[in-house]
Design a protein around this motif. Sequence first.
Motif, PDB file in Angstrom:
ATOM      1  N   LEU A 189       0.821  -1.211   0.000  1.00  0.00           N
ATOM      2  CA  LEU A 189       0.000   0.000   0.000  1.00  0.00           C
ATOM      3  C   LEU A 189       0.854   1.261   0.000  1.00  0.00           C
ATOM      4  CD1 LEU A 189      -2.805  -1.085   2.501  1.00  0.00           C
ATOM      5  CD2 LEU A 189      -3.044  -0.702   0.042  1.00  0.00           C
ATOM      6  N   PHE A 190       1.994   1.206   0.671  1.00  0.00           N
ATOM      7  CA  PHE A 190       2.895   2.367   0.653  1.00  0.00           C
ATOM      8  C   PHE A 190       3.372   2.641  -0.764  1.00  0.00           C
ATOM      9  CE2 PHE A 190       7.195   4.142   0.720  1.00  0.00           C
ATOM     10  CZ  PHE A 190       6.979   5.305   1.452  1.00  0.00           C
ATOM     11  N   GLY A 191       3.725   1.572  -1.496  1.00  0.00           N
ATOM     12  CA  GLY A 191       4.185   1.744  -2.873  1.00  0.00           C
ATOM     13  C   GLY A 191       3.091   2.198  -3.815  1.00  0.00           C
ATOM     14  N   LEU A 192       1.858   1.740  -3.574  1.00  0.00           N
ATOM     15  CA  LEU A 192       0.748   2.069  -4.476  1.00  0.00           C
ATOM     16  C   LEU A 192       0.175   3.468  -4.250  1.00  0.00           C
ATOM     17  CD1 LEU A 192      -1.271  -1.287  -4.481  1.00  0.00           C
ATOM     18  CD2 LEU A 192       0.151  -0.391  -6.322  1.00  0.00           C
ATOM     19  N   THR A 193       0.271   3.970  -3.021  1.00  0.00           N
ATOM     20  CA  THR A 193      -0.400   5.231  -2.693  1.00  0.00           C
ATOM     21  C   THR A 193       0.548   6.409  -2.533  1.00  0.00           C
ATOM     22  OG1 THR A 193      -0.320   4.752  -0.309  1.00  0.00           O
ATOM     23  CG2 THR A 193      -2.261   3.994  -1.530  1.00  0.00           C
ATOM     24  N   ASN A 194       1.820   6.238  -2.888  1.00  0.00           N
ATOM     25  CA  ASN A 194       2.776   7.329  -2.768  1.00  0.00           C
ATOM     26  C   ASN A 194       3.622   7.458  -4.026  1.00  0.00           C
ATOM     27  OD1 ASN A 194       2.639   8.260   0.227  1.00  0.00           O
ATOM     28  ND2 ASN A 194       2.738   6.039   0.365  1.00  0.00           N
ATOM     29  N   ASN A 195       4.125   8.657  -4.254  1.00  0.00           N
ATOM     30  CA  ASN A 195       5.128   8.886  -5.285  1.00  0.00           C
ATOM     31  C   ASN A 195       6.435   9.156  -4.554  1.00  0.00           C
ATOM     32  OD1 ASN A 195       6.874  10.012  -7.256  1.00  0.00           O
ATOM     33  ND2 ASN A 195       5.133  10.639  -8.483  1.00  0.00           N
ATOM     34  N   ILE A 196       7.323   8.160  -4.526  1.00  0.00           N
ATOM     35  CA  ILE A 196       8.521   8.235  -3.704  1.00  0.00           C
ATOM     36  C   ILE A 196       9.377   9.446  -4.064  1.00  0.00           C
ATOM     37  CG2 ILE A 196      10.531   6.964  -2.876  1.00  0.00           C
ATOM     38  CD1 ILE A 196       7.826   5.700  -2.247  1.00  0.00           C
ATOM     39  N   GLY A 197       9.428   9.794  -5.341  1.00  0.00           N
ATOM     40  CA  GLY A 197      10.288  10.884  -5.779  1.00  0.00           C
ATOM     41  C   GLY A 197       9.742  12.264  -5.525  1.00  0.00           C
ATOM     42  N   THR A 198       8.456  12.349  -5.209  1.00  0.00           N
ATOM     43  CA  THR A 198       7.860  13.678  -5.073  1.00  0.00           C
ATOM     44  C   THR A 198       7.104  13.838  -3.760  1.00  0.00           C
ATOM     45  OG1 THR A 198       5.957  12.888  -6.367  1.00  0.00           O
ATOM     46  CG2 THR A 198       7.686  14.070  -7.556  1.00  0.00           C
ATOM     47  N   THR A 199       5.937  13.207  -3.658  1.00  0.00           N
ATOM     48  CA  THR A 199       5.080  13.415  -2.490  1.00  0.00           C
ATOM     49  C   THR A 199       4.792  12.095  -1.783  1.00  0.00           C
ATOM     50  OG1 THR A 199       4.034  15.282  -3.579  1.00  0.00           O
ATOM     51  CG2 THR A 199       2.906  14.354  -1.686  1.00  0.00           C
ATOM     52  N   VAL A 200       5.095  12.038  -0.487  1.00  0.00           N
ATOM     53  CA  VAL A 200       4.806  10.853   0.327  1.00  0.00           C
ATOM     54  C   VAL A 200       3.768  11.249   1.370  1.00  0.00           C
ATOM     55  CG1 VAL A 200       5.739   9.100   1.855  1.00  0.00           C
ATOM     56  CG2 VAL A 200       7.134   9.977  -0.026  1.00  0.00           C
ATOM     57  N   PHE A 201       2.507  10.917   1.110  1.00  0.00           N
ATOM     58  CA  PHE A 201       1.413  11.301   2.007  1.00  0.00           C
ATOM     59  C   PHE A 201       1.059  10.167   2.966  1.00  0.00           C
ATOM     60  CE2 PHE A 201      -3.138  11.813   3.013  1.00  0.00           C
ATOM     61  CZ  PHE A 201      -3.086  13.054   3.626  1.00  0.00           C
ATOM     62  N   ASN A 202       1.033   8.935   2.461  1.00  0.00           N
ATOM     63  CA  ASN A 202       0.646   7.785   3.290  1.00  0.00           C
ATOM     64  C   ASN A 202       1.883   7.081   3.850  1.00  0.00           C
ATOM     65  OD1 ASN A 202      -2.237   7.933   3.000  1.00  0.00           O
ATOM     66  ND2 ASN A 202      -1.940   7.329   0.879  1.00  0.00           N
ATOM     67  N   ILE A 203       2.731   7.811   4.553  1.00  0.00           N
ATOM     68  CA  ILE A 203       3.951   7.230   5.123  1.00  0.00           C
ATOM     69  C   ILE A 203       3.627   6.304   6.287  1.00  0.00           C
ATOM     70  CG2 ILE A 203       4.382   9.054   6.819  1.00  0.00           C
ATOM     71  CD1 ILE A 203       7.369   8.810   6.027  1.00  0.00           C
ATOM     72  N   THR A 204       2.415   6.418   6.839  1.00  0.00           N
ATOM     73  CA  THR A 204       2.031   5.571   7.970  1.00  0.00           C
ATOM     74  C   THR A 204       2.052   4.090   7.591  1.00  0.00           C
ATOM     75  OG1 THR A 204      -0.269   6.024   7.330  1.00  0.00           O
ATOM     76  CG2 THR A 204       0.642   7.292   9.166  1.00  0.00           C
ATOM     77  N   PHE A 205       1.780   3.775   6.327  1.00  0.00           N
ATOM     78  CA  PHE A 205       1.845   2.376   5.891  1.00  0.00           C
ATOM     79  C   PHE A 205       3.253   1.810   6.075  1.00  0.00           C
ATOM     80  CE2 PHE A 205      -1.908   3.286   2.945  1.00  0.00           C
ATOM     81  CZ  PHE A 205      -2.799   2.616   3.767  1.00  0.00           C
ATOM     82  N   MET A 206       4.265   2.630   5.810  1.00  0.00           N
ATOM     83  CA  MET A 206       5.648   2.190   5.966  1.00  0.00           C
ATOM     84  C   MET A 206       5.972   1.935   7.434  1.00  0.00           C
ATOM     85  SD  MET A 206       8.547   1.344   4.719  1.00  0.00           S
ATOM     86  CE  MET A 206       8.447   1.860   2.993  1.00  0.00           C
ATOM     87  N   PHE A 207       5.512   2.819   8.328  1.00  0.00           N
ATOM     88  CA  PHE A 207       5.735   2.623   9.762  1.00  0.00           C
ATOM     89  C   PHE A 207       5.097   1.320  10.235  1.00  0.00           C
ATOM     90  CE2 PHE A 207       5.881   7.511  10.228  1.00  0.00           C
ATOM     91  CZ  PHE A 207       7.233   7.517   9.918  1.00  0.00           C
ATOM     92  N   GLN A 208       3.858   1.086   9.796  1.00  0.00           N
ATOM     93  CA  GLN A 208       3.168  -0.147  10.190  1.00  0.00           C
ATOM     94  C   GLN A 208       3.898  -1.379   9.661  1.00  0.00           C
ATOM     95  OE1 GLN A 208      -0.607   1.129   8.526  1.00  0.00           O
ATOM     96  NE2 GLN A 208      -1.574   1.082  10.534  1.00  0.00           N
ATOM     97  N   ALA A 209       4.391  -1.281   8.431  1.00  0.00           N
ATOM     98  CA  ALA A 209       5.083  -2.411   7.818  1.00  0.00           C
ATOM     99  C   ALA A 209       6.384  -2.732   8.556  1.00  0.00           C
ATOM    100  CB  ALA A 209       5.374  -2.107   6.347  1.00  0.00           C
ATOM    101  N   ILE A 210       7.149  -1.701   8.931  1.00  0.00           N
ATOM    102  CA  ILE A 210       8.427  -1.912   9.619  1.00  0.00           C
ATOM    103  C   ILE A 210       8.199  -2.517  11.002  1.00  0.00           C
ATOM    104  CG2 ILE A 210      10.419  -0.739  10.636  1.00  0.00           C
ATOM    105  CD1 ILE A 210      10.274   1.256   8.328  1.00  0.00           C
ATOM    106  N   VAL A 211       7.257  -1.937  11.759  1.00  0.00           N
ATOM    107  CA  VAL A 211       6.962  -2.450  13.098  1.00  0.00           C
ATOM    108  C   VAL A 211       6.469  -3.894  13.020  1.00  0.00           C
ATOM    109  CG1 VAL A 211       5.427  -2.207  15.083  1.00  0.00           C
ATOM    110  CG2 VAL A 211       6.472  -0.186  14.076  1.00  0.00           C
ATOM    111  N   SER A 212       5.604  -4.187  12.037  1.00  0.00           N
ATOM    112  CA  SER A 212       5.053  -5.542  11.897  1.00  0.00           C
ATOM    113  C   SER A 212       6.132  -6.546  11.493  1.00  0.00           C
ATOM    114  CB  SER A 212       3.935  -5.537  10.853  1.00  0.00           C
ATOM    115  OG  SER A 212       2.886  -4.680  11.243  1.00  0.00           O
ATOM    116  N   THR A 213       7.050  -6.116  10.649  1.00  0.00           N
ATOM    117  CA  THR A 213       8.147  -7.002  10.236  1.00  0.00           C
ATOM    118  C   THR A 213       9.013  -7.389  11.430  1.00  0.00           C
ATOM    119  OG1 THR A 213       8.228  -6.007   8.027  1.00  0.00           O
ATOM    120  CG2 THR A 213      10.174  -7.231   8.752  1.00  0.00           C
ATOM    121  N   LEU A 214       9.412  -6.392  12.219  1.00  0.00           N
ATOM    122  CA  LEU A 214      10.231  -6.666  13.411  1.00  0.00           C
ATOM    123  C   LEU A 214       9.461  -7.525  14.413  1.00  0.00           C
ATOM    124  CD1 LEU A 214      11.831  -3.126  13.933  1.00  0.00           C
ATOM    125  CD2 LEU A 214      12.905  -5.165  12.961  1.00  0.00           C
TER     126      LEU A 214
END
Length: 262
Positions: A80-105
């Motif tokens: 979802l982080f990859g689908l809902t953000n443009n990494i090179g310009t605007t990152v609005f849904n960064i919360t998906f990345m936080f959830q993914a990192i915490v869940s992975t650990l």
Amino acid sequence: MKIAEKIKSVRMSDRIAFFVTCCISIISAVDVVRYAVLGNPVAFVTMLVVNLLFILCALTAGMGRVHPLYLVVAVFGFILFGLTNNIGTTVFNITFMFQAIVSTLGGIVGTIFCIKEKLFPKKIFAVFSAIILVIVVFFIALWGTNINISDNTTEFKQEFWSVPDIYETDVPEKGRVEKLNYTTKSYAVDGRSVQKSAYVYIPYGYDEAAQYEILYLLHGTGDDETSWLIEHMENKMMLDNLIYNHKINPLIVVTPTFYVEN
């Protein structure tokens, strides 16, 4: 001392589950509130259901001592982080990345401690799994119905949307595409001055003294100002063909971007 002893008696795997589940729940709550403030009901309901599924999945993993289930949240969080953000310009849904990192650990470390402490899944795992399954089925059915309504039950066939071959060939009279750099402001953010660029299609035989209609063509989420005329040159070829075959009058096409760098 009794409270301290009770805390010490809690297994490390359960501590990890509690921490990860709390983190996912807090991040989900922040995400839902953000979309509630935005005022878009469709986006709000979507994020509400997605984050509710994340929380239920986390509860299942923690309370059921099935820590690998956290990796489900991690996988979908990264997707979802990859689908809902443009990494090179605007990152609005960064919360998906936080959830993914915490869940992975949580999934990896929690599983290691479960094996070390010789713990097995609880029966509650099956209960929460059933709840998650019901919500997923309901969500898919709801959005499937929404898509059918949006389509208005029209039977789409290829000839309705495919580009005729005549517009996909080279013509002797070709327009050109030029890059335009300009200064503007980041109106939606902090109002600072920014340098941006756009691409401009100029028709064959362009006359500076003449007047032309202008089409300002915006891209979609995840693309940028290069998408229409640079990355997909077939669109430029189609414009050349339409003008050459007198299907449309010569015009100027401008492809800007709504993203602001950095």
